[in-house]
Design a protein around this motif. Structure first.
Motif, PDB file in Angstrom:
ATOM      1  N   ARG A 175       4.312   9.402  -4.827  1.00  0.00           N
ATOM      2  CA  ARG A 175       4.870   8.115  -4.395  1.00  0.00           C
ATOM      3  C   ARG A 175       6.044   7.665  -5.260  1.00  0.00           C
ATOM      4  O   ARG A 175       6.436   6.504  -5.238  1.00  0.00           O
ATOM      5  CB  ARG A 175       3.767   7.045  -4.393  1.00  0.00           C
ATOM      6  N   ALA A 176       6.576   8.601  -6.031  1.00  0.00           N
ATOM      7  CA  ALA A 176       7.690   8.255  -6.919  1.00  0.00           C
ATOM      8  C   ALA A 176       8.889   7.743  -6.131  1.00  0.00           C
ATOM      9  O   ALA A 176       9.564   6.788  -6.542  1.00  0.00           O
ATOM     10  CB  ALA A 176       8.075   9.467  -7.765  1.00  0.00           C
ATOM     11  N   GLU A 177       9.168   8.372  -4.995  1.00  0.00           N
ATOM     12  CA  GLU A 177      10.347   7.977  -4.219  1.00  0.00           C
ATOM     13  C   GLU A 177      10.221   6.563  -3.680  1.00  0.00           C
ATOM     14  O   GLU A 177      11.151   5.754  -3.782  1.00  0.00           O
ATOM     15  CB  GLU A 177      10.567   8.959  -3.068  1.00  0.00           C
ATOM     16  N   VAL A 178       9.066   6.223  -3.111  1.00  0.00           N
ATOM     17  CA  VAL A 178       8.914   4.883  -2.549  1.00  0.00           C
ATOM     18  C   VAL A 178       8.817   3.841  -3.664  1.00  0.00           C
ATOM     19  O   VAL A 178       9.307   2.714  -3.507  1.00  0.00           O
ATOM     20  CB  VAL A 178       7.689   4.806  -1.602  1.00  0.00           C
ATOM     21  N   ARG A 179       8.221   4.191  -4.804  1.00  0.00           N
ATOM     22  CA  ARG A 179       8.178   3.250  -5.937  1.00  0.00           C
ATOM     23  C   ARG A 179       9.578   2.889  -6.403  1.00  0.00           C
ATOM     24  O   ARG A 179       9.864   1.744  -6.754  1.00  0.00           O
ATOM     25  CB  ARG A 179       7.409   3.852  -7.121  1.00  0.00           C
ATOM     26  N   GLY A 180      10.451   3.865  -6.418  1.00  0.00           N
ATOM     27  CA  GLY A 180      11.808   3.636  -6.896  1.00  0.00           C
ATOM     28  C   GLY A 180      12.781   3.193  -5.827  1.00  0.00           C
ATOM     29  O   GLY A 180      13.959   2.976  -6.122  1.00  0.00           O
TER      30      GLY A 180
ATOM     31  N   ARG B 204       0.809  -1.215   0.000  1.00  0.00           N
ATOM     32  CA  ARG B 204       0.000   0.000   0.000  1.00  0.00           C
ATOM     33  C   ARG B 204       0.848   1.274   0.000  1.00  0.00           C
ATOM     34  O   ARG B 204       0.476   2.264  -0.646  1.00  0.00           O
ATOM     35  CB  ARG B 204      -0.948  -0.022   1.198  1.00  0.00           C
ATOM     36  N   PRO B 205       1.999   1.309   0.690  1.00  0.00           N
ATOM     37  CA  PRO B 205       2.837   2.512   0.599  1.00  0.00           C
ATOM     38  C   PRO B 205       3.327   2.798  -0.822  1.00  0.00           C
ATOM     39  O   PRO B 205       3.632   3.948  -1.141  1.00  0.00           O
ATOM     40  CB  PRO B 205       4.019   2.189   1.528  1.00  0.00           C
ATOM     41  N   VAL B 206       3.394   1.767  -1.669  1.00  0.00           N
ATOM     42  CA  VAL B 206       3.847   1.945  -3.047  1.00  0.00           C
ATOM     43  C   VAL B 206       2.714   2.456  -3.936  1.00  0.00           C
ATOM     44  O   VAL B 206       2.908   3.325  -4.790  1.00  0.00           O
ATOM     45  CB  VAL B 206       4.399   0.618  -3.611  1.00  0.00           C
ATOM     46  N   THR B 207       1.516   1.918  -3.735  1.00  0.00           N
ATOM     47  CA  THR B 207       0.393   2.244  -4.623  1.00  0.00           C
ATOM     48  C   THR B 207      -0.531   3.308  -4.074  1.00  0.00           C
ATOM     49  O   THR B 207      -1.199   4.011  -4.840  1.00  0.00           O
ATOM     50  CB  THR B 207      -0.449   0.990  -4.885  1.00  0.00           C
ATOM     51  N   GLY B 208      -0.601   3.424  -2.751  1.00  0.00           N
ATOM     52  CA  GLY B 208      -1.585   4.297  -2.128  1.00  0.00           C
ATOM     53  C   GLY B 208      -2.834   3.518  -1.772  1.00  0.00           C
ATOM     54  O   GLY B 208      -3.259   2.608  -2.492  1.00  0.00           O
ATOM     55  N   ARG B 209      -3.447   3.880  -0.652  1.00  0.00           N
ATOM     56  CA  ARG B 209      -4.641   3.169  -0.185  1.00  0.00           C
ATOM     57  C   ARG B 209      -5.801   3.299  -1.168  1.00  0.00           C
ATOM     58  O   ARG B 209      -6.460   2.318  -1.513  1.00  0.00           O
ATOM     59  CB  ARG B 209      -5.056   3.722   1.186  1.00  0.00           C
ATOM     60  N   LEU B 210      -6.057   4.513  -1.637  1.00  0.00           N
ATOM     61  CA  LEU B 210      -7.197   4.737  -2.516  1.00  0.00           C
ATOM     62  C   LEU B 210      -7.017   4.034  -3.856  1.00  0.00           C
ATOM     63  O   LEU B 210      -7.966   3.493  -4.422  1.00  0.00           O
ATOM     64  CB  LEU B 210      -7.419   6.235  -2.732  1.00  0.00           C
ATOM     65  N   ALA B 211      -5.801   4.015  -4.371  1.00  0.00           N
ATOM     66  CA  ALA B 211      -5.550   3.384  -5.662  1.00  0.00           C
ATOM     67  C   ALA B 211      -5.810   1.883  -5.604  1.00  0.00           C
ATOM     68  O   ALA B 211      -6.305   1.282  -6.561  1.00  0.00           O
ATOM     69  CB  ALA B 211      -4.114   3.649  -6.109  1.00  0.00           C
ATOM     70  N   ALA B 212      -5.463   1.259  -4.477  1.00  0.00           N
ATOM     71  CA  ALA B 212      -5.610  -0.191  -4.354  1.00  0.00           C
ATOM     72  C   ALA B 212      -7.000  -0.616  -3.919  1.00  0.00           C
ATOM     73  O   ALA B 212      -7.335  -1.808  -4.007  1.00  0.00           O
ATOM     74  CB  ALA B 212      -4.577  -0.730  -3.361  1.00  0.00           C
ATOM     75  N   ARG B 213      -7.825   0.329  -3.480  1.00  0.00           N
ATOM     76  CA  ARG B 213      -9.117  -0.042  -2.881  1.00  0.00           C
ATOM     77  C   ARG B 213     -10.052  -0.783  -3.836  1.00  0.00           C
ATOM     78  O   ARG B 213     -10.658  -1.784  -3.431  1.00  0.00           O
ATOM     79  CB  ARG B 213      -9.813   1.198  -2.322  1.00  0.00           C
ATOM     80  N   PRO B 214     -10.237  -0.357  -5.094  1.00  0.00           N
ATOM     81  CA  PRO B 214     -11.166  -1.102  -5.958  1.00  0.00           C
ATOM     82  C   PRO B 214     -10.792  -2.576  -6.112  1.00  0.00           C
ATOM     83  O   PRO B 214     -11.662  -3.448  -6.029  1.00  0.00           O
ATOM     84  CB  PRO B 214     -11.070  -0.351  -7.294  1.00  0.00           C
ATOM     85  N   ALA B 215      -9.519  -2.846  -6.324  1.00  0.00           N
ATOM     86  CA  ALA B 215      -9.087  -4.239  -6.462  1.00  0.00           C
ATOM     87  C   ALA B 215      -9.269  -4.993  -5.152  1.00  0.00           C
ATOM     88  O   ALA B 215      -9.753  -6.134  -5.127  1.00  0.00           O
ATOM     89  CB  ALA B 215      -7.631  -4.292  -6.903  1.00  0.00           C
ATOM     90  N   SER B 216      -8.900  -4.358  -4.042  1.00  0.00           N
ATOM     91  CA  SER B 216      -9.017  -5.006  -2.737  1.00  0.00           C
ATOM     92  C   SER B 216     -10.474  -5.297  -2.398  1.00  0.00           C
ATOM     93  O   SER B 216     -10.815  -6.388  -1.920  1.00  0.00           O
ATOM     94  CB  SER B 216      -8.381  -4.124  -1.661  1.00  0.00           C
ATOM     95  N   ASP B 217     -11.342  -4.335  -2.657  1.00  0.00           N
ATOM     96  CA  ASP B 217     -12.767  -4.521  -2.354  1.00  0.00           C
ATOM     97  C   ASP B 217     -13.372  -5.625  -3.217  1.00  0.00           C
ATOM     98  O   ASP B 217     -14.185  -6.429  -2.736  1.00  0.00           O
ATOM     99  CB  ASP B 217     -13.533  -3.215  -2.572  1.00  0.00           C
ATOM    100  N   ALA B 218     -12.995  -5.674  -4.494  1.00  0.00           N
ATOM    101  CA  ALA B 218     -13.525  -6.713  -5.378  1.00  0.00           C
ATOM    102  C   ALA B 218     -13.082  -8.099  -4.924  1.00  0.00           C
ATOM    103  O   ALA B 218     -13.860  -9.063  -4.960  1.00  0.00           O
ATOM    104  CB  ALA B 218     -13.079  -6.452  -6.812  1.00  0.00           C
TER     105      ALA B 218
END
Length: 497
Positions: free
Chosen positions: A357-362, A258-272
């Motif tokens: 989140r560019a820094e944590v992604r890299g 989640r720190p890489v993608t963000g909570r909101l970005a991952a929520r649709p996949a997680s909820d599904a």
């Protein structure tokens, strides 16, 4: 090396005409006969490669494909014309597979006999090659039908590839598959289920956190697709359990990164994924209760309570209804879109371009993994300090955290090869904690489902038996002791990260 981005779908033979009509335009039809080669101990397969020599309209070509080349659906490919019927060793030595084969004899493992219908499609500014394959795999006297659609991005953005797939999915049932012809051919030759030996993602210290997430996501999604396919083809407790575990592991992976993608970005996949796991839950819980509580009571001599026959009838009726809901969740029409949406998000989601989140992604995958493992283990130990005093909700949260820790250890292990014994002890302790807390959870859920089934059935004998079987304090005490022992072991362990 060329880098290809492609999607593969399993299709019903009768869906071919609808797919070709939707793709439009005329295209070529080719006959492709390929033989796949490997060493006696299948060294290429174990390293994630597939080597074939194919005869087609363009002549005879040797192709080596790797399992991954950076993205979720990107694969490395080395292709060149050859003259002989078998692999050209000099060409192979110029690829990463040369050192893997290391001079060993290469022999045929299986063959693919396929008729390929090609269409070149322009869609959303991209050019995509669609290849519809019909034929069979051959390994000795064994045969397996091939009915597949491959969509390969030639030019343009990956998002267009997924958009075309969604359009086709609206007109014909497509089952996303991350199992290649090579994997299916090996499975046929070795008598395995397709995808059964899908290897775990191997992370390297050179990877970034984002690359590690995509590699792990690819593996987890592939296992999810294989498990859904298996449940639809042959419903049963093992197939159901495998799909539920695959959904939970992928959901845990989304949370881990989640720190890489963000909570909101991952929520649709997680909820599904949660919706699907919830649809599978009652069937799995009833399977566990029937096998672990009701059946042993029936087989006991003398039987511990009356009314077990009536309870069994109620349980079977509830089980059938629960399996119907589970199969609906795994059906191609419903599951297919879920899997495709997750695939598109992993490969080309907005999270890949989020500047915040560019820094944590890299960042280094190893450093990211160490931070996450430290935080997860600390959280689990803190929540488990007074295990016996926890209420059901707090114990449930501890179980979820413990499961997340176990899955994280499994996923990230290859980044930490320096302390294998420590890693093994952490893995064992996390598994023991999950098993004990899971057993306590199964007790509570199973008893509740049994009472509910008895009430729906309306037979007072069934209700009596359900209540009587729920009282098993000795089993509860045993599981609690095991959970406490696992937590105590964790507290004494040195980090492997």
């Amino acid at each position: 090396m060329d880098r290809e981005i492609e999607l593969k779908f399993l299709i019903a033979p009768e869906a071919s005409d609808a797919i070709l009509a939707r793709l439009g335009a005329d295209g070529a039809v080719r006959r492709l006969d390929a033989t796949y080669y490997d060493t006696a101990d299948h060294a290429l397969r174990r390293a994630g490669f597939g080597l074939r020599v194919r005869d087609g309209d363009g002549g005879r070509k040797q192709t080596l494909k790797s399992a991954s080349a950076g993205g979720v659906f990107a694969r490395g490919e080395w292709e060149a014309p050859v003259s002989g019927p078998g692999p050209d060793r000099d060409l192979l030595d110029q690829t990463p597979a040369g050192r893997i084969v290391n001079g060993d004899v290469l022999a045929p493992v299986f063959a693919a006999k396929v008729e390929r219908t090609l269409r070149l499609v322009e869609h959303a500014g991209a050019v995509i090659e669609a290849a519809l394959d019909r034929g069979e795999l051959q390994a000795g006297t064994d045969r397996a039908a091939v009915n597949e659609l491959e969509l390969e991005l030639k030019t343009g953005e990956p998002a267009a590839l997924f958009d075309l797939a969604r359009d086709l999915m609206a007109h014909a049932p497509l089952r996303l598959s991350l199992v290649s012809k090579a994997e299916r051919g090996y499975a046929l030759a070795l008598g395995e289920a397709p995808g059964a030996r899908r290897e775990a993602a191997v992370l390297t210290r050179a990877m970034t956190a984002a690359e590690a997430f995509q590699a792990l996501g690819n593996t987890a999604l592939g296992r999810l697709c294989v498990a859904a396919e298996a449940l639809v083809d042959l419903p049963g407790p093992e197939a159901l359990h495998n799909l539920r575990v695959a959904a939970r592991r992928l959901r845990a992976l989304l949370k881990l990164f989640r720190p890489v993608t963000g909570r909101l970005a991952a929520r649709p996949a997680s909820d599904a994924l949660k919706v699907m796991a919830d649809a599978l839950g009652p069937a799995r819980d009833l399977d566990v209760y029937i096998a672990g509580t009701w059946r042993p009571a029936v087989e006991a001599d003398p039987q511990p309570v009356e009314g077990l026959g009536a309870l069994g009838k109620a349980l079977v009726e509830a089980q059938q209804a629960a399996y119907a809901r589970a199969l609906d969740a795994a059906a191609p029409g419903r599951f297919g879109l879920l899997a495709l949406d997750i695939a598109a998000w992993l490969e080309a989601g907005d999270w890949l371009a989020d500047p915040e989140r560019a820094e944590v992604r890299g960042s280094s995958a190893k450093a990211f993994a160490a931070d996450r493992l430290k935080a997860l283990s600390k959280d689990v130990l803190k929540r488990g300090e007074h295990l016996e005093a926890l209420d059901a909700e707090a114990r449930h949260r501890l179980r979820i955290r413990g499961k997340g820790l176990r899955y994280a250890i499994d996923a990230l292990a290859t980044l930490f090869p320096d302390h294998p014994r420590r890693l093994e002890r952490w893995s064992d302790a996390a598994r023991d904690l999950q098993d004990a807390l899971g057993g306590l959870n199964d007790q509570a859920l199973g008893a509740g489902l049994a009472r509910e089934a008895a009430l729906v059935d309306g037979d007072p004998q069934a209700a009596y038996a359900a209540g009587a079987l729920s009282a098993a304090p000795e089993a509860t005490h045993k599981l609690m002791r095991e959970a406490k022992a696992a937590l105590a072991q964790m507290r004494d362990l040195k980090p492997f990260w």
